[in-house]
Design a protein around this motif. Sequence first.
Motif, PDB file in Angstrom:
ATOM      1  N   VAL A 118      36.231 -25.138 -67.668  1.00 58.46           N
ATOM      2  CA  VAL A 118      36.480 -26.558 -67.920  1.00 58.46           C
ATOM      3  C   VAL A 118      37.133 -27.217 -66.705  1.00 58.46           C
ATOM      4  N   ALA A 119      38.146 -26.569 -66.164  1.00 55.30           N
ATOM      5  CA  ALA A 119      38.950 -27.183 -65.103  1.00 55.30           C
ATOM      6  C   ALA A 119      38.251 -27.183 -63.746  1.00 55.30           C
ATOM      7  N   THR A 120      37.420 -26.176 -63.488  1.00 57.58           N
ATOM      8  CA  THR A 120      36.797 -26.060 -62.156  1.00 57.58           C
ATOM      9  C   THR A 120      35.284 -25.882 -62.292  1.00 57.58           C
ATOM     10  N   ALA A 121      34.683 -26.619 -63.196  1.00 56.05           N
ATOM     11  CA  ALA A 121      33.251 -26.455 -63.488  1.00 56.05           C
ATOM     12  C   ALA A 121      32.388 -26.650 -62.244  1.00 56.05           C
ATOM     13  N   THR A 122      32.666 -27.669 -61.462  1.00 57.02           N
ATOM     14  CA  THR A 122      31.849 -27.960 -60.274  1.00 57.02           C
ATOM     15  C   THR A 122      31.938 -26.823 -59.258  1.00 57.02           C
ATOM     16  N   THR A 123      33.146 -26.339 -59.038  1.00 54.37           N
ATOM     17  CA  THR A 123      33.350 -25.234 -58.090  1.00 54.37           C
ATOM     18  C   THR A 123      32.607 -23.982 -58.544  1.00 54.37           C
ATOM     19  N   LEU A 124      32.691 -23.672 -59.828  1.00 52.76           N
ATOM     20  CA  LEU A 124      32.042 -22.471 -60.347  1.00 52.76           C
ATOM     21  C   LEU A 124      30.521 -22.576 -60.263  1.00 52.76           C
ATOM     22  N   LYS A 125      29.985 -23.751 -60.515  1.00 51.12           N
ATOM     23  CA  LYS A 125      28.534 -23.936 -60.410  1.00 51.12           C
ATOM     24  C   LYS A 125      28.064 -23.748 -58.970  1.00 51.12           C
ATOM     25  N   ALA A 126      28.844 -24.266 -58.028  1.00 54.53           N
ATOM     26  CA  ALA A 126      28.504 -24.102 -56.607  1.00 54.53           C
ATOM     27  C   ALA A 126      28.588 -22.638 -56.199  1.00 54.53           C
ATOM     28  N   ARG A 127      29.594 -21.947 -56.728  1.00 55.32           N
ATOM     29  CA  ARG A 127      29.756 -20.525 -56.416  1.00 55.32           C
ATOM     30  C   ARG A 127      28.598 -19.705 -56.988  1.00 55.32           C
ATOM     31  N   LEU A 128      28.159 -20.044 -58.212  1.00 58.47           N
ATOM     32  CA  LEU A 128      27.042 -19.340 -58.824  1.00 58.47           C
ATOM     33  C   LEU A 128      25.754 -19.602 -58.048  1.00 58.47           C
ATOM     34  N   LYS A 129      25.567 -20.840 -57.605  1.00 53.94           N
ATOM     35  CA  LYS A 129      24.371 -21.172 -56.821  1.00 53.94           C
ATOM     36  C   LYS A 129      24.345 -20.369 -55.524  1.00 53.94           C
ATOM     37  N   SER A 130      25.494 -20.242 -54.876  1.00 52.93           N
ATOM     38  CA  SER A 130      25.595 -19.451 -53.649  1.00 52.93           C
ATOM     39  C   SER A 130      25.282 -17.984 -53.937  1.00 52.93           C
ATOM     40  N   PHE A 131      25.744 -17.492 -55.074  1.00 49.70           N
ATOM     41  CA  PHE A 131      25.485 -16.107 -55.479  1.00 49.70           C
ATOM     42  C   PHE A 131      23.992 -15.889 -55.711  1.00 49.70           C
ATOM     43  N   TYR A 132      23.360 -16.829 -56.408  1.00 51.22           N
ATOM     44  CA  TYR A 132      21.918 -16.762 -56.677  1.00 51.22           C
ATOM     45  C   TYR A 132      21.114 -16.656 -55.380  1.00 51.22           C
ATOM     46  N   HIS A 133      21.538 -17.413 -54.384  1.00 42.95           N
ATOM     47  CA  HIS A 133      20.791 -17.477 -53.125  1.00 42.95           C
ATOM     48  C   HIS A 133      21.327 -16.502 -52.086  1.00 42.95           C
ATOM     49  N   LEU A 134      22.040 -15.507 -52.525  1.00 43.69           N
ATOM     50  CA  LEU A 134      22.625 -14.503 -51.649  1.00 43.69           C
ATOM     51  C   LEU A 134      21.599 -13.879 -50.712  1.00 43.69           C
ATOM     52  N   GLY A 135      20.383 -13.639 -51.227  1.00 42.74           N
ATOM     53  CA  GLY A 135      19.343 -12.975 -50.445  1.00 42.74           C
ATOM     54  C   GLY A 135      18.877 -13.759 -49.232  1.00 42.74           C
ATOM     55  N   ASP A 136      19.264 -15.037 -49.129  1.00 40.59           N
ATOM     56  CA  ASP A 136      18.844 -15.859 -47.988  1.00 40.59           C
ATOM     57  C   ASP A 136      19.560 -15.486 -46.697  1.00 40.59           C
ATOM     58  N   GLY A 137      20.705 -14.800 -46.814  1.00 39.92           N
ATOM     59  CA  GLY A 137      21.534 -14.579 -45.637  1.00 39.92           C
ATOM     60  C   GLY A 137      21.407 -13.185 -45.041  1.00 39.92           C
ATOM     61  N   SER A 138      22.118 -12.984 -43.927  1.00 41.94           N
ATOM     62  CA  SER A 138      22.214 -11.667 -43.297  1.00 41.94           C
ATOM     63  C   SER A 138      23.040 -10.749 -44.193  1.00 41.94           C
ATOM     64  N   PHE A 139      23.096  -9.470 -43.826  1.00 45.97           N
ATOM     65  CA  PHE A 139      23.898  -8.542 -44.628  1.00 45.97           C
ATOM     66  C   PHE A 139      25.352  -8.988 -44.675  1.00 45.97           C
ATOM     67  N   ARG A 140      25.890  -9.408 -43.545  1.00 43.03           N
ATOM     68  CA  ARG A 140      27.286  -9.871 -43.496  1.00 43.03           C
ATOM     69  C   ARG A 140      27.490 -11.061 -44.444  1.00 43.03           C
ATOM     70  N   GLU A 141      26.543 -11.998 -44.428  1.00 42.56           N
ATOM     71  CA  GLU A 141      26.646 -13.174 -45.307  1.00 42.56           C
ATOM     72  C   GLU A 141      26.485 -12.769 -46.767  1.00 42.56           C
ATOM     73  N   GLN A 142      25.578 -11.844 -47.034  1.00 46.47           N
ATOM     74  CA  GLN A 142      25.397 -11.372 -48.408  1.00 46.47           C
ATOM     75  C   GLN A 142      26.675 -10.725 -48.929  1.00 46.47           C
ATOM     76  N   ARG A 143      27.296  -9.941 -48.069  1.00 44.37           N
ATOM     77  CA  ARG A 143      28.538  -9.259 -48.457  1.00 44.37           C
ATOM     78  C   ARG A 143      29.623 -10.276 -48.790  1.00 44.37           C
ATOM     79  N   GLN A 144      29.733 -11.332 -47.982  1.00 45.37           N
ATOM     80  CA  GLN A 144      30.751 -12.348 -48.205  1.00 45.37           C
ATOM     81  C   GLN A 144      30.492 -13.103 -49.506  1.00 45.37           C
ATOM     82  N   ARG A 145      29.236 -13.439 -49.773  1.00 43.84           N
ATOM     83  CA  ARG A 145      28.906 -14.144 -51.015  1.00 43.84           C
ATOM     84  C   ARG A 145      29.167 -13.262 -52.233  1.00 43.84           C
TER      85      ARG A 145
END
Length: 299
Positions: A118-145
Amino acid sequence: MNEKQMKELDAGRLLVQQGKYHQAVRQLTPLNEETGDFEVNRLLSLALQRDGQVQLAIKIAEDHVDDYLQSREGARQLILLETAGQQFITARRQAAFVPQWSQKLTGEISQAEKQAEVATATTLKARLKSFYHLGDGSFREQRQRLIEAEQLPLKMYLTGALFLLRDPFAKPLIKSSILETLQPLKIDQEATVLWIDDHEYQLNLCRLQPLTKVPEVATMQKMLDDQYGQSDPSTLAALTDELQLQMIFLYPFISKAVTSQRDWVTALTSFGTLVTPTESVERAQKWQQKIQRLVDQMR
């Protein structure tokens, strides 16, 4: 601790009781660095949390995770600290490691997750979207996501994880890390994994074993210990690291590749010098070469 240090701890405790958290942090920080004592650590992490320095409090507490989990009060302090920092997946793993208290602790984590949704809905949605698209990045970027995704509530993390386990662009080590993260939680959920042989396999997450408890892994480690433990400890250390890396790549379908533990170890320890390997050893060598190519692709 000596008498002087005990007095400093008592002074820090009094400052916490008086609500002077910033002063308590200044009092306890050098004492914690000097002694490494759990009671000092516990009081300092509490003072940091109440002073609004939640992420630093988590970092300090991580030095004594096992000590926190020895008591219900310690486990609850650690888990409430982690949920305050939105480290929801880590908190759930800690609760799973103390089954005698996990039901109540998991309930508190679930409540914190609902509040965050409820309190951080926008942040969590952005974080989930980044997680979904994890495969777009290098291994280092994937690890960070992947690390950032552990700040998602379990339901959201699981949604992203189930997608990534089938994603051909998610690195094998990322997939095995996801599975190892979920393993202690014993979630009754079917998952499909696109494995390193480019085939999909089904599994139920609640049946996952810790990597260290997989029978094939323990057997092969013992073979290495017996062969090198007394005579060549440096080679043993290097081969142990290599074996563990190979098993992480193969997790959780280790037995699909390791059909003979003895031949896998023979392939591992021959360093490519076998003149006439058996068919089974040759098959193990091919698997190990495939894993090495995957390692090379991460660099």
